[in-house]
Design a protein around this motif. Structure first.
Motif, PDB file in Angstrom:
ATOM      1  N   HIS A  18       0.816  -1.216   0.000  1.00 41.52           N
ATOM      2  CA  HIS A  18       0.000   0.000   0.000  1.00 41.52           C
ATOM      3  C   HIS A  18       0.851   1.268   0.000  1.00 41.52           C
ATOM      4  O   HIS A  18       0.462   2.270  -0.603  1.00 41.52           O
ATOM      5  N   ILE A  19       2.002   1.217   0.619  1.00 39.19           N
ATOM      6  CA  ILE A  19       2.928   2.362   0.544  1.00 39.19           C
ATOM      7  C   ILE A  19       3.363   2.555  -0.905  1.00 39.19           C
ATOM      8  O   ILE A  19       3.372   3.666  -1.431  1.00 39.19           O
ATOM      9  N   ALA A  24       3.221   5.156  -6.287  1.00 34.43           N
ATOM     10  CA  ALA A  24       3.187   4.929  -7.736  1.00 34.43           C
ATOM     11  C   ALA A  24       1.945   5.521  -8.403  1.00 34.43           C
ATOM     12  O   ALA A  24       2.018   6.005  -9.530  1.00 34.43           O
ATOM     13  N   LEU A  25       0.826   5.474  -7.706  1.00 33.58           N
ATOM     14  CA  LEU A  25      -0.428   5.994  -8.270  1.00 33.58           C
ATOM     15  C   LEU A  25      -0.697   7.440  -7.872  1.00 33.58           C
ATOM     16  O   LEU A  25      -1.724   7.997  -8.234  1.00 33.58           O
ATOM     17  N   ALA A  37     -10.065   1.774   0.497  1.00 38.26           N
ATOM     18  CA  ALA A  37      -9.535   3.102   0.165  1.00 38.26           C
ATOM     19  C   ALA A  37      -8.977   3.117  -1.254  1.00 38.26           C
ATOM     20  O   ALA A  37      -9.131   4.106  -1.981  1.00 38.26           O
ATOM     21  N   LEU A  38      -8.341   2.022  -1.667  1.00 34.69           N
ATOM     22  CA  LEU A  38      -7.819   1.936  -3.034  1.00 34.69           C
ATOM     23  C   LEU A  38      -8.960   2.006  -4.037  1.00 34.69           C
ATOM     24  O   LEU A  38      -8.893   2.743  -5.024  1.00 34.69           O
ATOM     25  N   HIS A  39     -10.018   1.250  -3.791  1.00 34.66           N
ATOM     26  CA  HIS A  39     -11.173   1.271  -4.688  1.00 34.66           C
ATOM     27  C   HIS A  39     -11.740   2.682  -4.803  1.00 34.66           C
ATOM     28  O   HIS A  39     -12.031   3.159  -5.910  1.00 34.66           O
ATOM     29  N   ALA A  71      -6.397  -7.857  -7.158  1.00 35.71           N
ATOM     30  CA  ALA A  71      -6.787  -7.946  -8.570  1.00 35.71           C
ATOM     31  C   ALA A  71      -8.285  -7.708  -8.741  1.00 35.71           C
ATOM     32  O   ALA A  71      -8.709  -6.994  -9.657  1.00 35.71           O
ATOM     33  N   ARG A  72      -9.071  -8.261  -7.835  1.00 37.38           N
ATOM     34  CA  ARG A  72     -10.527  -8.079  -7.916  1.00 37.38           C
ATOM     35  C   ARG A  72     -10.908  -6.608  -7.723  1.00 37.38           C
ATOM     36  O   ARG A  72     -11.763  -6.086  -8.441  1.00 37.38           O
ATOM     37  N   VAL A  73     -10.252  -5.932  -6.793  1.00 42.49           N
ATOM     38  CA  VAL A  73     -10.533  -4.505  -6.572  1.00 42.49           C
ATOM     39  C   VAL A  73     -10.163  -3.695  -7.810  1.00 42.49           C
ATOM     40  O   VAL A  73     -10.922  -2.818  -8.237  1.00 42.49           O
ATOM     41  N   LEU A  74      -9.015  -3.985  -8.404  1.00 44.14           N
ATOM     42  CA  LEU A  74      -8.601  -3.264  -9.615  1.00 44.14           C
ATOM     43  C   LEU A  74      -9.595  -3.490 -10.750  1.00 44.14           C
ATOM     44  O   LEU A  74      -9.996  -2.547 -11.438  1.00 44.14           O
ATOM     45  N   GLU A  75      -9.990  -4.731 -10.951  1.00 47.42           N
ATOM     46  CA  GLU A  75     -10.936  -5.044 -12.026  1.00 47.42           C
ATOM     47  C   GLU A  75     -12.302  -4.407 -11.772  1.00 47.42           C
ATOM     48  O   GLU A  75     -12.924  -3.882 -12.700  1.00 47.42           O
TER      49      GLU A  75
END
Length: 97
Positions: A18-19, A24-25, A37-39, A71-75
């Motif tokens: 997560h760091i 990177a993002l 939080a990423l989603h 991967a599921r969150v990204l998709e």
């Protein structure tokens, strides 16, 4: 289109992941460093963005169970945000060529 390559093959912990993702993002300082939080952060992307995730084919430790969830969150985020495109690769950045 902006392209971001996330090479997480050498990351061994969820905290380190997560760091790295925050850096990177270019996620905001208040990023909660968890999948919810990423989603949320990916849902706020307003510029066409392609994310390549390079992951180990056989992650160890806590990453083994966490990477499928990541991967599921990204998709899911890509399905919900028309500005986001996700590519999942096993191996390294060389696989992108």
């Amino acid at each position: 289109m902006k392209t971001v390559i996330l090479d997480i093959r050498c990351i061994e912990s969820v905290a380190a992941l997560h760091i790295y993702l925050q850096y990177a993002l270019k996620l905001p300082e208040h990023y909660g460093r968890n999948l919810d939080a990423l989603h949320d952060a990916l849902g706020e992307i307003g510029q066409d963005t392609r994310i390549w995730l390079c992951r180990s084919p056989r992650p160890g430790g806590e990453m083994a169970a966490y990477l499928p969830r990541l991967a599921r969150v990204l998709e899911d985020a890509a399905r919900e945000n028309a500005h986001l495109e996700i590519h999942l690769e096993e191996g390294g950045a060389d696989a992108l060529k």
